[in-house]
Scaffold this active site. Structure first.
Site, PDB file in Angstrom:
ATOM      1  N   CYS A 267      39.195  38.630  55.886  1.00 21.63           N
ATOM      2  CA  CYS A 267      39.928  39.654  55.440  1.00 21.63           C
ATOM      3  C   CYS A 267      39.341  40.922  56.437  1.00 21.63           C
ATOM      4  O   CYS A 267      38.810  41.826  55.824  1.00 21.63           O
ATOM      5  CB  CYS A 267      39.387  40.013  54.064  1.00 21.63           C
ATOM      6  SG  CYS A 267      39.707  38.429  52.985  1.00 21.63           S
ATOM      7  N   ALA A 268      39.822  40.768  57.507  1.00 26.11           N
ATOM      8  CA  ALA A 268      39.511  41.799  58.662  1.00 26.11           C
ATOM      9  C   ALA A 268      39.779  43.425  58.425  1.00 26.11           C
ATOM     10  O   ALA A 268      39.378  44.089  59.057  1.00 26.11           O
ATOM     11  CB  ALA A 268      39.670  41.337  59.930  1.00 26.11           C
ATOM     12  N   PRO A 270      40.529  47.168  57.517  1.00 28.08           N
ATOM     13  CA  PRO A 270      41.128  47.602  58.576  1.00 28.08           C
ATOM     14  C   PRO A 270      40.614  47.551  59.832  1.00 28.08           C
ATOM     15  O   PRO A 270      40.922  48.136  60.954  1.00 28.08           O
ATOM     16  CB  PRO A 270      41.327  49.310  58.251  1.00 28.08           C
ATOM     17  CG  PRO A 270      39.988  49.412  57.286  1.00 28.08           C
ATOM     18  CD  PRO A 270      39.738  47.946  56.390  1.00 28.08           C
ATOM     19  N   GLY A 271      39.457  46.869  59.935  1.00 28.72           N
ATOM     20  CA  GLY A 271      38.745  46.757  61.354  1.00 28.72           C
ATOM     21  C   GLY A 271      37.358  46.902  61.410  1.00 28.72           C
ATOM     22  O   GLY A 271      36.897  46.935  62.473  1.00 28.72           O
ATOM     23  N   GLY A 272      36.670  47.883  60.811  1.00 26.82           N
ATOM     24  CA  GLY A 272      35.278  48.326  60.816  1.00 26.82           C
ATOM     25  C   GLY A 272      34.312  47.381  60.983  1.00 26.82           C
ATOM     26  O   GLY A 272      33.663  47.213  62.102  1.00 26.82           O
ATOM     27  N   GLU A 292      43.725  38.599  59.101  1.00 27.14           N
ATOM     28  CA  GLU A 292      44.117  39.570  58.331  1.00 27.14           C
ATOM     29  C   GLU A 292      45.556  39.136  57.871  1.00 27.14           C
ATOM     30  O   GLU A 292      46.528  38.765  58.474  1.00 27.14           O
ATOM     31  CB  GLU A 292      44.317  41.079  58.900  1.00 27.14           C
ATOM     32  CG  GLU A 292      44.991  41.965  57.943  1.00 27.14           C
ATOM     33  CD  GLU A 292      44.555  42.204  56.752  1.00 27.14           C
ATOM     34  OE1 GLU A 292      45.324  42.377  55.646  1.00 27.14           O
ATOM     35  OE2 GLU A 292      43.164  42.476  56.436  1.00 27.14           O
ATOM     36  N   CYS A 389      33.439  46.032  47.966  1.00 25.96           N
ATOM     37  CA  CYS A 389      33.181  47.265  47.819  1.00 25.96           C
ATOM     38  C   CYS A 389      33.278  47.783  46.531  1.00 25.96           C
ATOM     39  O   CYS A 389      34.015  48.873  46.441  1.00 25.96           O
ATOM     40  CB  CYS A 389      34.097  48.198  48.686  1.00 25.96           C
ATOM     41  SG  CYS A 389      33.601  49.811  48.788  1.00 25.96           S
TER      42      CYS A 389
END
Length: 437
Positions: A267-268, A270-272, A292, A389
């Site tokens: 589940c990449a 937004p990419g951080g 994603e 998160c």
């Protein structure tokens, strides 16, 4: 003919535009704010004022609404007028703005953005607000602490009651609950990540940062625009909470026997985390598949990865619960599942007001399905991190326990729970698992 429209300073106009975008367009404040600041040409002090005014108002709007309602003679209030009042109350109770300036500029803002009609109401309400400071108003509008502790804390620290209840259940030290709620209302600092092989902490420190603590790639920035730092502008470094960095490092550093060439971020967006993983993978001759579901978020992932050597990653769009690859393909897997986001209330101030307990009814089955798909994608002997998160038990421990109970091929190696009031990071949960041979 002279223009008689009230002149409102751009910083307050910008803050109002952010609140309107959040309310009307369902925007995220941290994403829309940079665009609004650019539109109004705000920099440095004015940008900082607008940022604090918008973000602080959104964080504290629960308390401010109680204050506003206590000052109203009629209960009904247009949402666009309430936006102006919230901004005014924040200036009066939480910022060093003189009373006359907060009131007069709010009246001017009402005339400019709403109309002449409600200007008198805004003036009258804000004058009533000046009758007490923030502590006095907290005493007036909060339930009695002895009779209703959670309700008292919810109003006093501007959290929905159900969120306070969920955090209380998740927190292993109940006496720290109020400290946690206070930390949620602190404006977060900016943390940078020096992506290994592309940048160094020394480069970021030289640009004005300070080496941080637990992540070897973290640098805190005390002020200024991160995008003005060349390494950030070029994608060799990025803005990334230290907790997020530690989750990616948990994936990369978990002990692994045998092949270590194929990594997956399921589940990449937004990419951080994907960018940090890919930069680490590049130094180990490994490749990351950054997967994603949503195309627009996949585009964000590709942008975050733009400085990473192209042979070190591949961005793929698809449904993570139904992977297109052969089972057992990957050596390392990250399942950073979509969640309520209640661990990131410092940087996403509007999230607490958007979420409801009913959201978990949709999120929890998805989290279980993604964790199960991640396990299927993992080779025997491979390692996987399940992360959210959010500290909410339904999204963390209960999801993990349910999947472990249904599978005999997974074992838990480690568990990490970060808290803003203890660790200075977002509240993040991460469990490291191994797939048994």
């Amino acid at each position: 003919m002279a223009d008689r429209r009230p002149r409102v300073d751009p910083a307050r106009l910008a803050a109002h535009d952010v609140l309107r975008a959040v309310r009307v367009d369902d925007a995220y404040a941290n994403l829309v704010l940079p665009q609004v600041l650019r539109q109004h040409g705000l920099r440095e002090r004015d940008a900082a004022f607008a940022t604090e005014l918008a973000s602080g108002t959104l964080r504290m709007q629960g308390l401010y609404d109680e204050v506003i309602d206590a000052c109203l003679t009629r209960p009904r209030l247009e949402a666009k007028v309430r936006d102006v009042l919230r901004l005014g109350v924040h200036q009066l109770l939480s910022m060093r703005v003189p009373d006359h300036a907060a009131i007069s500029t709010s009246v001017d803002l009402t005339r400019a953005r709403v109309g002449q009609g409600p200007a008198g109401l805004v003036n009258a309400v804000l004058r009533k607000v000046t009758e007490g400071d923030i502590e006095e108003w907290r005493r007036r509008v909060s339930p009695d602490r002895a009779d209703d502790l959670l309700g008292h804390l919810a109003v006093r620290h501007s959290h929905p009651r159900w969120v306070v209840e969920a955090l209380a259940q998740a927190l292993d030290r109940p006496a720290e609950l109020e400290t946690l709620l206070m930390a949620d209302n602190d404006a977060p600092g900016v943390t940078l990540v020096a992506r290994p092989g592309l940048s160094t902490t020394e480069e970021l420190v030289a640009a004005g940062g300070t080496a941080s603590g637990r992540s070897p790639y973290a640098v805190s920035l005390s002020g200024g625009d991160p995008a003005a730092i060349p390494a950030v502008a070029e994608g060799r470094a990025g803005v990334q909470d230290e907790g997020s960095q530690l989750v990616a490092l948990a994936v990369a550093d978990a002990p692994l026997a045998g092949r270590d060439e194929r990594w997956l971020d399921l589940c990449a967006g937004p990419g951080g985390k994907a960018a940090l993983l890919a930069s680490l993978a590049a130094g180990r001759n490994a490749t990351v598949v950054a997967h994603e579901r949503q195309p627009h978020r996949a585009a964000l992932v590709a942008n975050a990865l733009r400085a990473v050597p192209p042979q070190a990653y591949r961005v793929v769009t698809g449904d993570g619960t139904r992977p297109s690859w052969v089972p057992g393909t990957f050596d390392r897997v990250l399942v950073d599942a979509p969640c309520s986001g209640l661990g990131a209330l410092r940087r996403r101030p509007e999230s607490r007001w958007r979420r409801s307990p009913g959201d978990l009814d949709e999120l929890v089955p998805l989290q279980r399905a993604l964790l199960d798909a991640g396990a299927e994608s993992l080779r025997p002997g491979g390692v996987m991190v399940y992360a959210t998160c959010s500290p909410v038990l339904a999204e963390t421990v209960e999801v993990l326990d349910a999947v472990l109970a249904g599978r005999g091929d997974l074992e838990e190696l480690d568990r990490m729970m970060l808290w803003p009031h203890r660790d200075g990071t977002d509240a993040m949960f991460a469990a490291t698992l191994r797939r048994r041979s």
